[in-house]
Design a protein around this motif. Structure first.
Motif: not given
Ligand SMILES: NC(=O)C1=CN([C@@H]2O[C@H](COP(=O)(O)OP(=O)(O)OC[C@H]3O[C@@H](n4cnc5c(N)ncnc54)[C@H](O)[C@@H]3O)[C@@H](O)[C@H]2O)[C@H](O)CC1
Ligand SMILES: [K+]
Length: 510
Positions: A330-332, A337-341
């Motif tokens: 999902s979008k959220e 995941f992007k923030d985590l990376l």
């Protein structure tokens, strides 16, 4: 076990002949005698019709030697020479004379379709038409002979390689090859034997050590290895006395969504069972009670969101992070995941929906730390790197991807292949019973656990895949392929560690 290229094997042949001061005829006799011994031990004198199809090169020479030995031991043998060329090899010619000495039935010659013999389902076929010397497409009528043999449904043993199969090209409708029940290959298996599209041609694989020069084999560098127990033993890091749980690291497992909490539960269990010191699971809120009761040894942190991951915040410093099982795309969750990376640079293992997110948002790939391990199944791999023409093209594309992004890719399959740069590690454990829901979630946990215990990510991937497959093999013997489920693999990983250094049972009388 090293997997050599065809050119390296041909060189090994030459070096062996020089160093052991033997003739090529003697080497052929040695190789073919080992094949004969194997067939003889299985047939045990049975009077079934044996038909040997010999080429005119050295693979054909092998066939003639096997034929002679079978005749000498009282088997019913008909040898055919498939006359696809006039350039007979010396050792073929010599053995052609020798087989004539033990039988009045001289090998009959096949020059075209009119000469094809009838083959019954009850025949035992030895395929010695082409080995590693095949270097151009089969002539039309030879291709037809290959199809004729395949259609017969007889039991087929291929010598060195199924005839018609090139070492670096997949057989297909236009490029026919023998579909063997058993392939007996000399000294080193060939890479193609482990690729999924070749499986129906190889049948059961047997590798025979024909005593090629040890020194040459040891010092010749390869970029392909088959991972069996001896290789896995070398990867194991023994535990020290007086260790405490901190020595074996803290793994953080992130994933899950409503209805898919089981996936991270399996991953977490496998991480613990493979020996990580501590495991924390991060899941949507709905996972809290389930995880606390199914994996009480793990700590659980939850997202503020109930059903999917939306904001992955944690106040701990894990040694490794595993992301993706059951997470959805999902979008959220993608944003989380992007923030985590962006915010963490810990060693990582990315599986399932983690890979699916990377496939959709390709620019995220560059945020992955070097040596991140990706564990795609075929569908996930295709989304990640695009379609491939055949399994060779797939390997080419994965190597390119690995080099470009400095990542380790675990291509899951019957023979899982770990790719790092140009190097391939081909796993030789595992069985069809492991094609069961959640088996991949368990594998991610095993690899994550080894990284947490300070194994290098590449070693963790290679060793982890071996242990996972070995556990499946041990369990299949106890509970059948059908009865095996992923939770069993997670629960029993310890058996594969015990098996690593277990002395093989001595055969009776020894
Ligand atoms: N160390 C070992 O592994 C040993 C292997 N042995 C066996 O030798 C073969 C390889 O033998 P070689 O003579 O080089 O080639 P083949 O018999 O596979 O092929 C025969 C010959 O045919 C020519 N050729 C190639 N393609 C075509 C084509 N499409 N049509 C017609 N002719 C073709 C080509 O020039 C080849 O020379 C190996 O596989 C083992 O079985 C030894 O017995 C011992 C040690
Ligand atoms: K062959």
């Amino acid at each position: 076990m090293k997997i050599f290229d065809i050119e390296q094997l041909a060189k090994a042949d030459k070096v062996t002949i020089e160093k052991q001061e033997i003739s090529s005829t003697e080497l052929m006799e040695r190789a073919a005698t080992l094949v004969f011994n194997d067939i003889h031990s299985k047939l045990n004198g049975a009077q079934i019709p044996i038909k040997i199809f010999c080429g005119i090169g050295n693979n054909g020479g092998d066939g003639l030697v096997i034929g002679r030995l079978l005749l000498e031991h009282g088997y019913q043998v008909i040898a055919y020479v498939v006359n696809y060329s006039n350039k007979r090899s010396q050792d073929f010619l010599l053995n052609y004379d020798r087989i004539k000495e033990v039988s009045n039935n001289w090998p009959s010659s096949i020059k075209g379709e009119d000469d094809f013999p009838e083959i019954s389902e009850k025949d035992f076929i030895i395929d010695a038409m082409f080995g590693i010397g095949l270097n151009r497409p089969l002539e039309d009528w030879v291709g037809k002979l290959v199809r004729h043999i395949n259609r017969s449904k007889a039991f087929i043993v291929a010598i060195d390689m199924p005839s018609g199969m090139f070492a670096d090209k997949m057989p297909n409708e236009k490029r026919p090859a023998i579909k063997a029940n058993v392939t007996i290959t000399f000294q080193s298996p060939k890479l193609i034997f482990f690729l999924p599209q070749a499986a129906e041609y190889i049948g059961d694989l047997q590798v025979i050590d024909i005593g090629l020069d040890r020194e040459y084999l040891a010092k010749t560098a390869v970029n392909k290895q088959l991972i069996n127990k001896p290789e896995a033993q070398l990867l194991y890091k023994p535990r020290i006395n007086f260790a405490h749980k901190g020595d074996y690291g803290h793994a953080l497992i992130i994933g899950g969504s409503y209805g898919k909490i089981g996936s991270i539960s399996l991953t977490a269990k496998a991480t613990l069972k493979t020996g990580a010191g501590m495991v924390t699971i991060f899941s949507p809120k709905c996972g809290y009670q389930i995880l606390q009761s199914t994996v009480p040894e793990a700590m659980v942190l939850t997202d503020e969101n109930e059903e999917t991951l939306s904001n992955i915040e944690f106040d701990l410093s894990p040694d490794v992070i595993c992301f993706g099982m059951g997470a959805g795309t999902s979008k959220e969750t993608t944003a989380a995941f992007k923030d985590l990376l962006i915010n963490t640079k810990k060693p990582m293992v990315i599986d399932a929906d983690g890979i699916n997110i990377l496939s959709k948002e390709k620019e995220l790939i560059k945020e992955l730390p070097e040596n991140t391990v990706l564990t795609p199944h075929p569908g996930e791999l295709e989304r990640l790197i695009g379609k491939w023409k055949d399994d060779f093209d797939k390997l080419y594309k994965v190597k390119k991807f690995s080099k470009e992004h400095k990542l380790i890719v675990v291509i899951k399959g019957a023979h899982t292949i770990i790719v790092f740069n140009d190097d391939l590690y081909i796993n030789n454990t595992g069985n069809p019973g492991m094609a069961t829901a959640g088996s991949g979630d368990v594998l991610s946990g095993v690899i994550t656990s080894l990284i947490s215990q300070k194994y290098e990510p590449l070693i963790a991937a290679v060793f982890g895949v071996y242990l996972h497959g070995k556990t499946g093999d041990i369990l299949a013997e106890e509970m059948s392929y059908e009865g095996l489920i992923a939770g069993d693999i997670a629960d029993n990983i310890g058996k594969s560690f015990l098996d690593l250094f277990k002395k093989e049972m001595q055969s009776e009388g020894n």
